[in-house]
Design an enzyme around this catalytic site. Structure first.
Site, PDB file in Angstrom:
ATOM      1  N   ARG A  33       0.819  -1.219   0.000  1.00 35.72           N
ATOM      2  CA  ARG A  33       0.000   0.000   0.000  1.00 35.72           C
ATOM      3  C   ARG A  33       0.852   1.269   0.000  1.00 35.72           C
ATOM      4  O   ARG A  33       0.433   2.298  -0.551  1.00 35.72           O
ATOM      5  CB  ARG A  33      -0.951  -0.006   1.199  1.00 35.72           C
ATOM      6  CG  ARG A  33      -2.027   1.090   1.161  1.00 35.72           C
ATOM      7  CD  ARG A  33      -3.058   0.883   2.258  1.00 35.72           C
ATOM      8  NE  ARG A  33      -4.163   1.831   2.181  1.00 35.72           N
ATOM      9  CZ  ARG A  33      -4.370   2.820   3.054  1.00 35.72           C
ATOM     10  NH1 ARG A  33      -3.544   2.981   4.086  1.00 35.72           N
ATOM     11  NH2 ARG A  33      -5.391   3.643   2.917  1.00 35.72           N
ATOM     12  N   ILE A  59      -7.136   7.602  -0.961  1.00 37.58           N
ATOM     13  CA  ILE A  59      -6.978   6.159  -1.042  1.00 37.58           C
ATOM     14  C   ILE A  59      -7.830   5.606   0.082  1.00 37.58           C
ATOM     15  O   ILE A  59      -7.688   6.005   1.245  1.00 37.58           O
ATOM     16  CB  ILE A  59      -5.497   5.731  -0.922  1.00 37.58           C
ATOM     17  CG1 ILE A  59      -5.367   4.203  -1.008  1.00 37.58           C
ATOM     18  CG2 ILE A  59      -4.839   6.274   0.316  1.00 37.58           C
ATOM     19  CD1 ILE A  59      -3.923   3.716  -1.070  1.00 37.58           C
ATOM     20  N   SER A  60      -8.764   4.729  -0.249  1.00 42.51           N
ATOM     21  CA  SER A  60      -9.770   4.303   0.719  1.00 42.51           C
ATOM     22  C   SER A  60      -9.160   3.561   1.905  1.00 42.51           C
ATOM     23  O   SER A  60      -8.070   2.978   1.815  1.00 42.51           O
ATOM     24  CB  SER A  60     -10.805   3.394   0.045  1.00 42.51           C
ATOM     25  OG  SER A  60     -11.541   4.096  -0.916  1.00 42.51           O
ATOM     26  N   GLN A  61      -9.881   3.572   3.002  1.00 43.42           N
ATOM     27  CA  GLN A  61      -9.522   2.804   4.184  1.00 43.42           C
ATOM     28  C   GLN A  61      -9.337   1.333   3.790  1.00 43.42           C
ATOM     29  O   GLN A  61     -10.171   0.765   3.080  1.00 43.42           O
ATOM     30  CB  GLN A  61     -10.640   2.935   5.211  1.00 43.42           C
ATOM     31  CG  GLN A  61     -10.439   2.129   6.479  1.00 43.42           C
ATOM     32  CD  GLN A  61     -11.683   2.163   7.359  1.00 43.42           C
ATOM     33  OE1 GLN A  61     -12.678   2.806   7.017  1.00 43.42           O
ATOM     34  NE2 GLN A  61     -11.633   1.454   8.469  1.00 43.42           N
TER      35      GLN A  61
END
Length: 213
Positions: A33, A59-61
């Site tokens: 990530r 950037i999503s959880q």
């Protein structure tokens, strides 16, 4: 703490939150990530939180990425997937672990170009990119076995529902600009059966069949 240790700590958090599909967890081990955020965000890359990536996008959880991936039921490797909202490219890379080909659309050219370069450098050859209005889908390559929308829509666009294959699954957050329900649609013939997987918060889906910019 090294990257592998941080990844494993995040995976344990995902397990505690209900991510039970081992292939989904394994995808999180394979996709680093921190490669999808700016260097000043590296220290937070494996926290279970959304992070800014510019242009008012995030950037999503990780939990939300894992949940949406799990809800798509990616139990075959020959799936054709449409992703609306490339963003950082992290969700795209996760999907690419399961897919024959991922077709991904990003509204912001700078983000789309950056993600294309990043994923190509990382060796992802099964991703096709486009910059444009994702609410129109990608009719040229329809129908899709799976559709995932990574921004909140006021309602589910009929354009996307029409591009879902028979037996296909679509995951999309719908609701207000501030809060949405994560809706899961399963298509059977001409019918769409749906249920909510819970409340979420996404950036707005901007486009002809979404929110006004």
């Amino acid at each position: 703490m090294n990257i592998e240790t941080r990844q494993e700590r995040l995976i344990q958090i995902l397990k505690k939150k209900g991510i039970t599909e081992e292939p989904v967890l394994e995808a999180f081990r394979k996709v680093p990530r921190h490669e999808f955020v700016d260097s000043d965000m590296y220290v937070k890359a494996y926290d279970d939180t959304a992070l800014p990536i510019g242009h008012g996008q995030t950037i999503s959880q990780p939990y939300v990425v894992a949940l949406m991936t799990q809800l798509l039921e990616l139990n075959k490797r020959d799936l054709k997937i449409l992703e609306i909202g490339t963003g950082s490219g992290f969700q795209t890379a996760i999907l690419a672990q399961f897919s024959l080909r991922v077709y991904t659309i990003e509204r912001h050219r700078e983000l789309g170009d950056k993600s294309r370069v990043k994923l190509r450098e990382m060796g992802y050859a099964n991703v096709t990119f486009r910059v444009g209005d994702g609410t129109n889908g990608w009719p040229q390559w329809a129908p899709f076995d799976r559709i995932i929308v990574t921004a909140g829509a006021p309602v589910t666009p009929n354009t996307l529902a029409a591009q879902l294959a028979d037996g296909g699954i679509m995951v999309i957050p719908t609701g207000s600009r501030d809060m949405q329900e994560l809706m899961v649609y399963k298509k059977s013939g001409d019918e769409l059966h749906s249920y909510s997987a819970g409340s979420v918060v996404f950036v707005p889906l901007i486009g002809q069949h979404g929110w006004d910019g």
